[in-house]
Design a protein around this motif. Structure first.
Motif, PDB file in Angstrom:
ATOM      1  N   ARG A  72      21.419  10.010  -6.192  1.00 14.83           N
ATOM      2  CA  ARG A  72      22.144  11.009  -6.969  1.00 14.83           C
ATOM      3  C   ARG A  72      23.605  10.591  -7.108  1.00 14.83           C
ATOM      4  O   ARG A  72      24.084   9.747  -6.368  1.00 14.83           O
ATOM      5  CB  ARG A  72      22.010  12.350  -6.265  1.00 14.83           C
ATOM      6  CG  ARG A  72      20.522  12.661  -6.116  1.00 14.83           C
ATOM      7  CD  ARG A  72      20.271  14.016  -5.563  1.00 14.83           C
ATOM      8  NE  ARG A  72      18.831  14.133  -5.263  1.00 14.83           N
ATOM      9  CZ  ARG A  72      18.274  15.195  -4.700  1.00 14.83           C
ATOM     10  NH1 ARG A  72      19.023  16.234  -4.384  1.00 14.83           N
ATOM     11  NH2 ARG A  72      16.981  15.229  -4.452  1.00 14.83           N
TER      12      ARG A  72
ATOM     13  N   ALA B 196      16.001   6.759 -15.801  1.00 11.05           N
ATOM     14  CA  ALA B 196      15.445   7.201 -14.516  1.00 11.05           C
ATOM     15  C   ALA B 196      14.964   8.649 -14.612  1.00 11.05           C
ATOM     16  O   ALA B 196      13.895   9.005 -14.108  1.00 11.05           O
ATOM     17  CB  ALA B 196      16.484   7.054 -13.419  1.00 11.05           C
ATOM     18  N   ARG B 197      15.756   9.472 -15.303  1.00 11.62           N
ATOM     19  CA  ARG B 197      15.389  10.879 -15.441  1.00 11.62           C
ATOM     20  C   ARG B 197      14.083  11.024 -16.233  1.00 11.62           C
ATOM     21  O   ARG B 197      13.162  11.723 -15.826  1.00 11.62           O
ATOM     22  CB  ARG B 197      16.524  11.624 -16.152  1.00 11.62           C
ATOM     23  CG  ARG B 197      16.546  13.129 -15.909  1.00 11.62           C
ATOM     24  CD  ARG B 197      17.703  13.793 -16.650  1.00 11.62           C
ATOM     25  NE  ARG B 197      17.678  13.535 -18.090  1.00 11.62           N
ATOM     26  CZ  ARG B 197      16.855  14.110 -18.952  1.00 11.62           C
ATOM     27  NH1 ARG B 197      15.980  15.009 -18.520  1.00 11.62           N
ATOM     28  NH2 ARG B 197      16.881  13.819 -20.235  1.00 11.62           N
ATOM     29  N   GLN B 198      14.008  10.280 -17.332  1.00 13.36           N
ATOM     30  CA  GLN B 198      12.818  10.389 -18.183  1.00 13.36           C
ATOM     31  C   GLN B 198      11.572   9.787 -17.559  1.00 13.36           C
ATOM     32  O   GLN B 198      10.455  10.209 -17.832  1.00 13.36           O
ATOM     33  CB  GLN B 198      13.082   9.702 -19.530  1.00 13.36           C
ATOM     34  CG  GLN B 198      13.952  10.531 -20.437  1.00 13.36           C
ATOM     35  CD  GLN B 198      14.281   9.815 -21.741  1.00 13.36           C
ATOM     36  OE1 GLN B 198      13.712   8.761 -22.045  1.00 13.36           O
ATOM     37  NE2 GLN B 198      15.201  10.356 -22.511  1.00 13.36           N
ATOM     38  N   ASN B 199      11.759   8.778 -16.743  1.00 13.86           N
ATOM     39  CA  ASN B 199      10.595   8.070 -16.190  1.00 13.86           C
ATOM     40  C   ASN B 199      10.365   8.339 -14.700  1.00 13.86           C
ATOM     41  O   ASN B 199       9.603   7.614 -14.054  1.00 13.86           O
ATOM     42  CB  ASN B 199      10.738   6.570 -16.449  1.00 13.86           C
ATOM     43  CG  ASN B 199      10.723   6.255 -17.931  1.00 13.86           C
ATOM     44  OD1 ASN B 199       9.666   6.170 -18.536  1.00 13.86           O
ATOM     45  ND2 ASN B 199      11.910   6.121 -18.522  1.00 13.86           N
ATOM     46  N   TYR B 200      11.019   9.362 -14.190  1.00 11.22           N
ATOM     47  CA  TYR B 200      10.843   9.760 -12.796  1.00 11.22           C
ATOM     48  C   TYR B 200      11.100   8.632 -11.798  1.00 11.22           C
ATOM     49  O   TYR B 200      10.350   8.443 -10.853  1.00 11.22           O
ATOM     50  CB  TYR B 200       9.440  10.367 -12.574  1.00 11.22           C
ATOM     51  CG  TYR B 200       9.157  11.518 -13.512  1.00 11.22           C
ATOM     52  CD1 TYR B 200       9.712  12.766 -13.269  1.00 11.22           C
ATOM     53  CD2 TYR B 200       8.383  11.335 -14.653  1.00 11.22           C
ATOM     54  CE1 TYR B 200       9.487  13.826 -14.133  1.00 11.22           C
ATOM     55  CE2 TYR B 200       8.153  12.389 -15.541  1.00 11.22           C
ATOM     56  CZ  TYR B 200       8.712  13.621 -15.268  1.00 11.22           C
ATOM     57  OH  TYR B 200       8.502  14.666 -16.132  1.00 11.22           O
ATOM     58  N   VAL B 201      12.128   7.846 -12.058  1.00  9.41           N
ATOM     59  CA  VAL B 201      12.519   6.816 -11.077  1.00  9.41           C
ATOM     60  C   VAL B 201      13.528   7.479 -10.123  1.00  9.41           C
ATOM     61  O   VAL B 201      14.558   7.978 -10.582  1.00  9.41           O
ATOM     62  CB  VAL B 201      13.168   5.586 -11.757  1.00  9.41           C
ATOM     63  CG1 VAL B 201      13.491   4.527 -10.713  1.00  9.41           C
ATOM     64  CG2 VAL B 201      12.266   5.027 -12.844  1.00  9.41           C
ATOM     65  N   PRO B 202      13.214   7.512  -8.835  1.00 12.87           N
ATOM     66  CA  PRO B 202      14.077   8.255  -7.903  1.00 12.87           C
ATOM     67  C   PRO B 202      15.342   7.498  -7.497  1.00 12.87           C
ATOM     68  O   PRO B 202      15.481   7.049  -6.356  1.00 12.87           O
ATOM     69  CB  PRO B 202      13.160   8.484  -6.693  1.00 12.87           C
ATOM     70  CG  PRO B 202      12.228   7.315  -6.712  1.00 12.87           C
ATOM     71  CD  PRO B 202      12.055   6.915  -8.152  1.00 12.87           C
TER      72      PRO B 202
ATOM     73  N   ASP C  72      14.402  16.767   0.388  1.00 12.10           N
ATOM     74  CA  ASP C  72      14.466  18.062  -0.288  1.00 12.10           C
ATOM     75  C   ASP C  72      14.386  19.204   0.712  1.00 12.10           C
ATOM     76  O   ASP C  72      13.759  20.226   0.457  1.00 12.10           O
ATOM     77  CB  ASP C  72      13.346  18.192  -1.337  1.00 12.10           C
ATOM     78  CG  ASP C  72      13.534  17.207  -2.464  1.00 12.10           C
ATOM     79  OD1 ASP C  72      14.681  17.055  -2.921  1.00 12.10           O
ATOM     80  OD2 ASP C  72      12.534  16.576  -2.873  1.00 12.10           O
TER      81      ASP C  72
ATOM     82  N   ARG D 219       9.448  -2.439 -12.293  1.00 11.07           N
ATOM     83  CA  ARG D 219      10.832  -2.165 -11.907  1.00 11.07           C
ATOM     84  C   ARG D 219      11.613  -3.453 -11.657  1.00 11.07           C
ATOM     85  O   ARG D 219      12.809  -3.526 -11.963  1.00 11.07           O
ATOM     86  CB  ARG D 219      10.874  -1.240 -10.682  1.00 11.07           C
ATOM     87  CG  ARG D 219      10.392   0.151 -11.058  1.00 11.07           C
ATOM     88  CD  ARG D 219      10.435   1.115  -9.902  1.00 11.07           C
ATOM     89  NE  ARG D 219       9.963   2.424 -10.354  1.00 11.07           N
ATOM     90  CZ  ARG D 219       9.766   3.462  -9.554  1.00 11.07           C
ATOM     91  NH1 ARG D 219       9.993   3.349  -8.257  1.00 11.07           N
ATOM     92  NH2 ARG D 219       9.337   4.604 -10.048  1.00 11.07           N
TER      93      ARG D 219
END
Ligand code: SAH
Ligand code: MG
Length: 212
Positions: free
Chosen positions: A37, A28-34, A161, A89
């Motif tokens: 948290r 998720a971090r590498q592929n910008y999957v939100p 955010d 996904r």
């Protein structure tokens, strides 16, 4: 209070998760999957343990991360139904459910939630809303219909955010519609007598609502 330091501390308290979960977090971090948290995952799991739902509905599966986190605390016989429209996904989520051995308790429904929600009967004891933020207000009537009386709905990313604090004119034009719709959604959840809602500034902001 320094929110970043607090978050680092809260993360450090989280017990280590399975290899699959860690791999999904890295993907998720590498592929910008939100994905949710870590502290949001912990809140969700606590709420699931508290309310012991038999039927959970999730709007926005992505790669299956939050569904799998919730499934860690399910009572026996409990089921999760989750909706996703993105082809790539959907495929990854199915793979992850299968790798976790959770295919029998998690059902993935493919398609646009605006359509899929109408076809569902419910009632669900617990609903997790985590799809397109601008659509929450439009999903609300269907979601209300599908939730059991006394059921709990958790909505993610309600503080966006922290831009939700900004005036309408301070956010970029692109975000303005989402910004006003999210404010409208929160206003509705706070003022409509059908709901009891608390907004918790954990992660990206989570609204916890109970249907009266
Ligand atoms: N709940 C996931 C993250 C979901 S990200 C987790 O925490 O692990 C939001 C997802 O909602 C995206 O994958 C996006 O494709 C999906 N989505 C957005 N709008 C949707 C819609 N109208 N119908 C179905 N899925 C939608
Ligand atoms: Mg989210």
């Amino acid at each position: 209070m320094n929110k970043e330091r607090l978050t680092v501390y809260l993360h450090s308290l989280e017990p280590e998760s399975s290899d699959l979960i860690q791999e999904m977090e890295e993907y998720a971090r590498q592929n910008y999957v939100p994905i949710i948290r870590k502290e949001t995952a912990s809140l969700l799991k606590t709420l699931v343990s508290m309310t012991r739902p038999q039927k959970i509905l999730e709007v926005g599966t992505a790669i299956g991360y939050s569904a799998l986190r919730m499934s860690e605390n399910l009572e026996s016989g409990a089921e999760i139904t989750t909706i996703e429209k993105n082809e790539k996904r959907i495929q990854l989520a199915r793979e992850n459910f299968s790798r976790a051995g959770k295919e029998s308790c998690i059902t993935l429904l493919e398609g646009d939630a605006a359509e899929v929600l109408k076809t569902l009967a419910g009632p669900y004891d617990f609903i997790f809303m985590d799809a397109a933020k601008g659509q929450y207000i439009h999903f609300l009537p269907e979601v209300y219909r599908l939730l059991a009386a006394g059921g709990v709905m958790v909505t993610d990313n309600v503080l966006q955010d922290d831009t939700i604090l900004e005036s309408r004119y301070a956010v970029t034009r692109r975000d303005r519609t989402i910004h006003s719709r999210m404010r409208e959604y929160l206003y509705e959840l706070k003022h409509n007598k059908d709901w009891q809602t608390s907004i918790v500034p954990i992660g990206d902001g989570v609204a916890i609502s109970v249907k009266h």
